[in-house]
Design a protein around this motif. Sequence first.
Motif, PDB file in Angstrom:
ATOM      1  N   GLU A 135      22.378  17.492   3.004  1.00  0.00           N
ATOM      2  CA  GLU A 135      23.630  16.893   3.719  1.00  0.00           C
ATOM      3  C   GLU A 135      24.308  15.755   3.092  1.00  0.00           C
ATOM      4  O   GLU A 135      25.319  15.599   2.920  1.00  0.00           O
ATOM      5  CB  GLU A 135      23.057  16.325   5.145  1.00  0.00           C
ATOM      6  CG  GLU A 135      22.395  17.144   6.074  1.00  0.00           C
ATOM      7  CD  GLU A 135      22.032  16.667   7.234  1.00  0.00           C
ATOM      8  OE1 GLU A 135      21.015  16.514   7.674  1.00  0.00           O
ATOM      9  OE2 GLU A 135      22.982  16.303   8.184  1.00  0.00           O
ATOM     10  N   LYS A 136      23.302  15.096   2.011  1.00  0.00           N
ATOM     11  CA  LYS A 136      24.085  14.358   1.061  1.00  0.00           C
ATOM     12  C   LYS A 136      25.012  14.760   0.304  1.00  0.00           C
ATOM     13  O   LYS A 136      25.969  14.183  -0.374  1.00  0.00           O
ATOM     14  CB  LYS A 136      22.937  13.467   0.090  1.00  0.00           C
ATOM     15  CG  LYS A 136      22.297  12.633   0.875  1.00  0.00           C
ATOM     16  CD  LYS A 136      21.468  11.805   0.012  1.00  0.00           C
ATOM     17  CE  LYS A 136      20.692  10.851   0.080  1.00  0.00           C
ATOM     18  NZ  LYS A 136      19.805  10.139  -0.854  1.00  0.00           N
ATOM     19  N   SER A 137      24.867  16.256   0.059  1.00  0.00           N
ATOM     20  CA  SER A 137      25.782  16.892  -1.004  1.00  0.00           C
ATOM     21  C   SER A 137      27.145  17.507  -0.124  1.00  0.00           C
ATOM     22  O   SER A 137      27.858  18.271  -0.612  1.00  0.00           O
ATOM     23  CB  SER A 137      24.912  18.070  -1.610  1.00  0.00           C
ATOM     24  OG  SER A 137      24.663  17.576  -2.698  1.00  0.00           O
ATOM     25  N   GLY A 138      26.851  17.427   1.262  1.00  0.00           N
ATOM     26  CA  GLY A 138      28.007  18.029   2.059  1.00  0.00           C
ATOM     27  C   GLY A 138      27.785  19.349   2.375  1.00  0.00           C
ATOM     28  O   GLY A 138      28.656  19.960   3.151  1.00  0.00           O
ATOM     29  N   GLY A 139      26.348  19.824   2.172  1.00  0.00           N
ATOM     30  CA  GLY A 139      26.075  21.287   2.587  1.00  0.00           C
ATOM     31  C   GLY A 139      25.520  21.650   1.207  1.00  0.00           C
ATOM     32  O   GLY A 139      25.015  21.083   0.269  1.00  0.00           O
ATOM     33  N   GLY A 140      24.873  23.156   1.445  1.00  0.00           N
ATOM     34  CA  GLY A 140      24.072  23.573   0.404  1.00  0.00           C
ATOM     35  C   GLY A 140      23.791  25.150   0.787  1.00  0.00           C
ATOM     36  O   GLY A 140      24.259  25.567   1.651  1.00  0.00           O
ATOM     37  N   ALA A 141      23.043  25.767  -0.095  1.00  0.00           N
ATOM     38  CA  ALA A 141      22.726  26.907   0.086  1.00  0.00           C
ATOM     39  C   ALA A 141      21.111  27.023  -0.311  1.00  0.00           C
ATOM     40  O   ALA A 141      20.489  26.894  -1.249  1.00  0.00           O
ATOM     41  CB  ALA A 141      23.433  27.955  -0.635  1.00  0.00           C
ATOM     42  N   VAL A 142      20.566  28.011   0.603  1.00  0.00           N
ATOM     43  CA  VAL A 142      19.024  28.475   0.543  1.00  0.00           C
ATOM     44  C   VAL A 142      18.927  29.874   0.083  1.00  0.00           C
ATOM     45  O   VAL A 142      19.818  30.562   0.871  1.00  0.00           O
ATOM     46  CB  VAL A 142      18.320  27.945   1.680  1.00  0.00           C
ATOM     47  CG1 VAL A 142      16.873  28.453   1.704  1.00  0.00           C
ATOM     48  CG2 VAL A 142      18.449  26.490   1.932  1.00  0.00           C
ATOM     49  N   LEU A 143      18.024  30.243  -0.484  1.00  0.00           N
ATOM     50  CA  LEU A 143      18.002  31.809  -1.003  1.00  0.00           C
ATOM     51  C   LEU A 143      16.406  31.972  -0.972  1.00  0.00           C
ATOM     52  O   LEU A 143      15.597  31.266  -1.509  1.00  0.00           O
ATOM     53  CB  LEU A 143      18.560  31.967  -2.316  1.00  0.00           C
ATOM     54  CG  LEU A 143      18.428  33.299  -2.738  1.00  0.00           C
ATOM     55  CD1 LEU A 143      19.133  34.225  -1.726  1.00  0.00           C
ATOM     56  CD2 LEU A 143      18.879  33.804  -4.125  1.00  0.00           C
ATOM     57  N   ALA A 144      16.003  33.095  -0.433  1.00  0.00           N
ATOM     58  CA  ALA A 144      14.624  33.617  -0.275  1.00  0.00           C
ATOM     59  C   ALA A 144      14.924  34.931  -0.813  1.00  0.00           C
ATOM     60  O   ALA A 144      15.690  35.860  -0.695  1.00  0.00           O
ATOM     61  CB  ALA A 144      14.056  33.647   1.169  1.00  0.00           C
ATOM     62  N   LEU A 145      13.292  35.302  -1.457  1.00  0.00           N
ATOM     63  CA  LEU A 145      13.292  36.569  -1.936  1.00  0.00           C
ATOM     64  C   LEU A 145      12.557  37.482  -0.900  1.00  0.00           C
ATOM     65  O   LEU A 145      11.573  37.267  -0.596  1.00  0.00           O
ATOM     66  CB  LEU A 145      12.375  36.682  -3.254  1.00  0.00           C
ATOM     67  CG  LEU A 145      13.478  36.392  -4.453  1.00  0.00           C
ATOM     68  CD1 LEU A 145      14.357  37.556  -4.612  1.00  0.00           C
ATOM     69  CD2 LEU A 145      14.230  35.117  -4.342  1.00  0.00           C
ATOM     70  N   THR A 146      13.127  38.901  -0.783  1.00  0.00           N
ATOM     71  CA  THR A 146      12.307  39.859   0.057  1.00  0.00           C
ATOM     72  C   THR A 146      12.269  41.178  -0.376  1.00  0.00           C
ATOM     73  O   THR A 146      12.553  41.250  -1.563  1.00  0.00           O
ATOM     74  CB  THR A 146      12.890  39.915   1.534  1.00  0.00           C
ATOM     75  OG1 THR A 146      12.178  40.444   2.335  1.00  0.00           O
ATOM     76  CG2 THR A 146      14.330  40.257   1.584  1.00  0.00           C
TER      77      THR A 146
END
Length: 257
Positions: A135-146
């Motif tokens: 949130e401090k960055s104004g948003g973000g992205a998460v990635l999981a491996l499946t």
Amino acid sequence: MGLLDGKTGLVCGVANKRSIAWAIAQALSAAGMRLAFTYQGERLKENVEELAGTRPGSVLYPLDVTSDDEIGALFSGVERDLGRLDALVHSIAFARPEDLKNDFVATEREGFRVAHDISAYSLVGLTRAAMPLMEKSGGGAVLALTYYGAEKVTAGYNVMGVAKASLEASVRYLAANLGPKNIRVNALSAGPVNTLAARGVRGFTGMLTHHAEKAPLRRNVEPREIGDAALFLLSPMASGITGEVLYVDCGFHIMGV
Ligand code: NAP
């Protein structure tokens, strides 16, 4: 100018140079992202330290995802050292060896719990802890491996397939929760790669051969290709994509009979 210049990312799950997380870290770092890494226990520290040392400005923290205290300490460290976070890579999975060896029906309560705790719940715990820094960055992205075994029965994958199904569902629920904060959550479903974790799966070598024979591209995926797809999903190029499972498997999953 790199695509990710000035951005920061946390990569969890590098064990050695064969780890998928390392291929992803290399792609992110080449695009300009400053990285934090985690290692599980002193046994792996030296390995990860050596690899992380090749990435300018990187930092390193211990993390066993079964410990809420370690997750808390990790994010305090990231906040202190990086200040904010744009990307989180979850490249972690574990099942007890006996649960990858016996029939799935033999899975006991503890084996089921351990596989789900480490391989699926950890995404929820890590994402929640990462949220304030994103949130401090104004948003973000998460990635999981499946892996495809989440969807179709894959001999020897057993409880890990069930845990991956939980992981993929968690990706969708997290994406729905965090979208309003401009945080995207996706998964990348990789074809088989010869890593430490993969070698724990009974018949893994046969799996590599089968994938290469059946996949439209008639080969197995290269770690570099997984790194490149991860870079895409974690970059502004994928700003309209969330809750998705992207296959990077040389097309294997589209094939029927
Ligand atoms: P890997 O190099 O062995 O990475 C797995 C990582 O998970 C290791 O760093 C491992 O650390 C870590 N881990 C296990 N338990 C942990 C815990 N309690 N706390 C923190 N970390 C823990 O194998 P990989 O193949 O690159 O696996 C990365 C991800 O890709 C996994 O989610 C895997 O399921 C997924 N994936 C792999 C393939 C494949 O064919 N290789 C295909 C599709 C998806 P330790 O070594 O100390 O246990």
